[in-house]
Every structure is written in C-alpha cells, then in structure tokens.
Scaffold this active site. Sequence first.
Site, mmCIF file in Angstrom:
data_model
loop_
_atom_site.group_PDB
_atom_site.id
_atom_site.type_symbol
_atom_site.label_atom_id
_atom_site.label_comp_id
_atom_site.label_asym_id
_atom_site.label_seq_id
_atom_site.Cartn_x
_atom_site.Cartn_y
_atom_site.Cartn_z
ATOM 1 N N SER A 28 0.778 -1.060 -0.141
ATOM 2 C CA SER A 28 0.304 -0.061 0.394
ATOM 3 C C SER A 28 1.099 1.334 0.610
ATOM 4 C CB SER A 28 -0.722 0.197 1.374
ATOM 5 O OG SER A 28 -0.181 -0.105 2.834
ATOM 6 N N GLY A 29 0.263 2.571 0.098
ATOM 7 C CA GLY A 29 0.480 3.527 0.370
ATOM 8 C C GLY A 29 1.861 3.884 -0.282
ATOM 9 N N VAL A 76 11.624 -12.978 12.479
ATOM 10 C CA VAL A 76 13.148 -12.379 11.743
ATOM 11 C C VAL A 76 13.681 -13.558 10.690
ATOM 12 C CG1 VAL A 76 15.486 -13.114 12.570
ATOM 13 C CG2 VAL A 76 14.384 -11.886 14.354
ATOM 14 N N TYR A 166 6.240 6.010 17.997
ATOM 15 C CA TYR A 166 6.598 6.119 16.337
ATOM 16 C C TYR A 166 7.951 6.920 16.073
ATOM 17 C CZ TYR A 166 5.914 7.421 10.925
ATOM 18 O OH TYR A 166 6.155 7.987 9.720
ATOM 19 N N LYS A 170 11.359 6.645 14.741
ATOM 20 C CA LYS A 170 12.070 7.305 13.318
ATOM 21 C C LYS A 170 12.949 8.277 13.229
ATOM 22 C CE LYS A 170 9.238 5.538 10.692
ATOM 23 N NZ LYS A 170 9.247 4.942 8.957
HETATM 24 N N1 LIG Z 1 1.712 8.901 4.431
HETATM 25 C C1 LIG Z 1 2.844 9.014 5.732
HETATM 26 O O1 LIG Z 1 2.289 10.607 5.560
HETATM 27 C C2 LIG Z 1 4.869 9.267 5.812
HETATM 28 C C3 LIG Z 1 5.279 10.849 6.668
HETATM 29 C C4 LIG Z 1 6.072 10.217 6.843
HETATM 30 C C5 LIG Z 1 7.200 9.134 6.527
HETATM 31 N N2 LIG Z 1 5.759 7.381 6.135
HETATM 32 C C6 LIG Z 1 6.563 6.421 6.305
HETATM 33 O O2 LIG Z 1 6.148 5.762 5.275
HETATM 34 C C7 LIG Z 1 5.956 4.394 5.234
HETATM 35 C C8 LIG Z 1 4.945 3.782 4.329
HETATM 36 O O3 LIG Z 1 4.092 4.560 4.928
HETATM 37 P P1 LIG Z 1 2.838 4.530 4.208
HETATM 38 O O4 LIG Z 1 1.778 5.717 4.933
HETATM 39 O O5 LIG Z 1 2.599 4.185 2.765
HETATM 40 O O6 LIG Z 1 1.537 3.739 5.327
HETATM 41 P P2 LIG Z 1 0.639 2.469 4.862
HETATM 42 O O7 LIG Z 1 -0.017 2.654 3.468
HETATM 43 O O8 LIG Z 1 -0.145 2.218 6.154
HETATM 44 O O9 LIG Z 1 1.988 1.444 4.080
HETATM 45 C C9 LIG Z 1 2.488 0.582 5.096
HETATM 46 C C10 LIG Z 1 2.857 -0.442 4.790
HETATM 47 O O10 LIG Z 1 3.742 -1.436 6.258
HETATM 48 C C11 LIG Z 1 3.966 -2.611 5.658
HETATM 49 N N3 LIG Z 1 3.690 -3.008 7.277
HETATM 50 C C12 LIG Z 1 3.075 -2.692 7.891
HETATM 51 N N4 LIG Z 1 3.645 -3.512 9.562
HETATM 52 C C13 LIG Z 1 4.433 -4.718 8.988
HETATM 53 C C14 LIG Z 1 4.591 -5.983 9.274
HETATM 54 N N5 LIG Z 1 5.162 -5.916 10.835
HETATM 55 N N6 LIG Z 1 5.598 -7.353 8.818
HETATM 56 C C15 LIG Z 1 5.561 -6.696 6.966
HETATM 57 N N7 LIG Z 1 5.353 -5.253 6.687
HETATM 58 C C16 LIG Z 1 4.389 -4.566 7.360
HETATM 59 C C17 LIG Z 1 2.021 -2.555 5.862
HETATM 60 O O11 LIG Z 1 2.077 -3.620 4.754
HETATM 61 P P3 LIG Z 1 0.943 -5.317 5.500
HETATM 62 O O12 LIG Z 1 0.036 -4.423 5.690
HETATM 63 O O13 LIG Z 1 -0.116 -5.465 4.026
HETATM 64 O O14 LIG Z 1 1.735 -5.906 6.246
HETATM 65 C C18 LIG Z 1 2.096 -1.400 4.704
HETATM 66 O O15 LIG Z 1 1.988 -2.204 2.847
HETATM 67 C C19 LIG Z 1 6.168 4.417 6.690
HETATM 68 O O16 LIG Z 1 7.233 3.396 7.237
HETATM 69 C C20 LIG Z 1 5.391 5.576 7.291
HETATM 70 O O17 LIG Z 1 5.925 5.857 8.472
HETATM 71 C C21 LIG Z 1 4.931 7.819 5.445
#
Ligand SMILES: NC(=O)c1ccc[n+]([C@@H]2O[C@H](COP(=O)([O-])OP(=O)(O)OC[C@H]3O[C@@H](n4cnc5c(N)ncnc54)[C@H](OP(=O)(O)O)[C@@H]3O)[C@@H](O)[C@H]2O)c1
Length: 262
Positions: A28-29, A76, A166, A170
């Site tokens: 996603s995302g 792991v 969080y 980060k």
């Molecule tokens: N969106 C923003 O505004 C923003 C801003 C700053 C930083 N970020 C960072 O960008 C990254 C992507 O976030 P996003 O915004 O795209 O959010 P998101 O759509 O919620 O995506 C999060 C992704 O992480 C995966 N994930 C979560 N827990 C996991 C686990 N235990 N094992 C494997 N995969 C896992 C999820 O896949 P599954 O659920 O399918 O496992 C999903 O694909 C994150 O690190 C977030 O902190 C986002």
Amino acid sequence: MVSPELSTQIADLFRLDGVTAVITGASSGLGMRSARVLHAAGATVVVSARRVERLDQLVQELGNRVVACPGDLAIVADRERLVQAAVDVSGSIGVLVNNAGLSKPVAATDETLEQFAKVMDVNLVAPFHLSQLAGAHMLKAGSGSIINMASILGLVAASPMKDVSYCSSKGALVNMTRQLGCEWGRKGVRVNAIAPGWFPSEMTQAEMFDDPNGAQFIERNTPMGRAGRPEELDGALLYLASQASSYVTGQILAVDGGWTAR
Ligand SMILES: NC(=O)c1ccc[n+]([C@@H]2O[C@H](COP(=O)([O-])OP(=O)(O)OC[C@H]3O[C@@H](n4cnc5c(N)ncnc54)[C@H](OP(=O)(O)O)[C@@H]3O)[C@@H](O)[C@H]2O)c1
C-alpha cells in the site's frame, strides 16, 4: 549546443536496469508507489508485506521483473527469507528500501511497553536487520544503496499530536542511517533516508486527511500550504537509489513542503 553525450549521460543517470531492488511495505501507500517507480526505472523489484493478495495484484500489474515475498517483518525468519529471495533473483541486491512501518498514536502516559516495543521492532529493528542482511551482500559486491523511509517525525516532535513510539523509532532510524552511511562509506554501500512530510495513505487517511481538523493542521503548518502528492516522493527515491547520488551517504532528505524548515 547541447552535447548528445551529456544528454545521454543525464538520461541514464536515474536508470536502474539490471538492478535488483527490495521494497518492504509494498502492499500500500508509499511502498507500493516506490515499487512501481523503481520498476519503471528498469529495476527488478522484490516486494514484501503481510497482505499476500495486494502483492499478487502488484505482480499482475507489473508483469515482469517482479517477485513477491510475503512476510511479517516482526519475524526474524521472514526478514531472512526476504533477503534470500532477492539474492536468488540475480545473486545481488542493488537497492533496499526499508519502507514498511506502523504508527499507533497514543498519549505517552497510556503507551504500553508491548506496543512501544512492537513499533520499534517494525520501524527500527527490522530496517536494521534487513540492512545488515542485505548489506552483507552489498559489501561483498562493493556497491549498493539503502534507503530508509524515515519521517519528519524523526526530525522534530509530533506535538501537539501524541505518538511517542513512532517519533522515537523514526528518530533512531535517522541516526542509524547516518551511522551505517559512515561505517560502510568506504566500501561502496550508501545509506540514506527520506523524511516525508504528510502524504495520503492508509496510515494517515483517517486521522489526518478525512478529519477536517487534521487536514487544516497540515495546511496551516506546512510552509507550502498543502500535503504532499504521492508522485512528489518519486524524485527523491530515484535520486537516492541511482548513480545520481553516487557521492551522497548518511543523509536525510526531507520531502515535506518545508515542514522542518520552520
Ligand atoms: N504517509 C505519510 O504521510 C508518511 C509520512 C512520513 C513517513 N511515512 C512512512 O512511510 C512508510 C510507508 O507508510 P505509508 O504512509 O505508505 O503507510 P501504509 O499505507 O500504512 O503502509 C505501511 C506498509 O507497511 C507494511 N507493514 C506494516 N507492518 C508490517 C509488518 N509487521 N510486516 C511487514 N510489513 C508491514 C504494510 O503492509 P501489510 O499491512 O500488508 O503488512 C504496508 O504495506 C512508513 O514507514 C511510514 O512511517 C509515511
């Protein structure tokens, strides 16, 4: 007159033909977008997340040069399996995008140790372990680029929002990036991070974008007056993944509309 040689050099600067790239959180995302972008630049992408059906859809969409390796990065053995799957593709890993992450916003007084540890595990320990595992292959090859998806909340506090786990994860990811960048600098392996501001995704949709208070908060506090658009991370990703950033390591590139410049 434009030199045709220079034009070709510039056009090739961001190409990733023949490179194997691992992208976590590709279901996603920002992670799914990253996989599409690196694939479009010529890379073979190895995509990972827990939701198998989402990865299968991505594999179908991209067609070739794509391998899905579903797994839970809190485990792991799943991290080890992912790196092995990438090595099996071509014998080397050129790019690792540590993108998977989670956020469980709660007041610090109410944060449980279990929840804090879970966030640290996925947002910090897994990126470290994957960097170590993939890094071993990169160090052996003498080249590679690791990109950690950090956050503006690794550079500044989330306040007035409450999200201590969080922010801690980060913040640590940011300094891990600097340290690995320095440790591996002489060995051809570059380690950098992107610190996105606010982008619409499953993580941010409900609390920040669907809630008028959240949306206004973003508009009011972002110098550019708006949230980021998904495609506005493409340049930073391609830059750090490719030879365009061959002399860049240990850096945190904020793509945040000016949030951290205030
Ligand atoms: N969106 C923003 O505004 C923003 C801003 C700053 C930083 N970020 C960072 O960008 C990254 C992507 O976030 P996003 O915004 O795209 O959010 P998101 O759509 O919620 O995506 C999060 C992704 O992480 C995966 N994930 C979560 N827990 C996991 C686990 N235990 N094992 C494997 N995969 C896992 C999820 O896949 P599954 O659920 O399918 O496992 C999903 O694909 C994150 O690190 C977030 O902190 C986002």
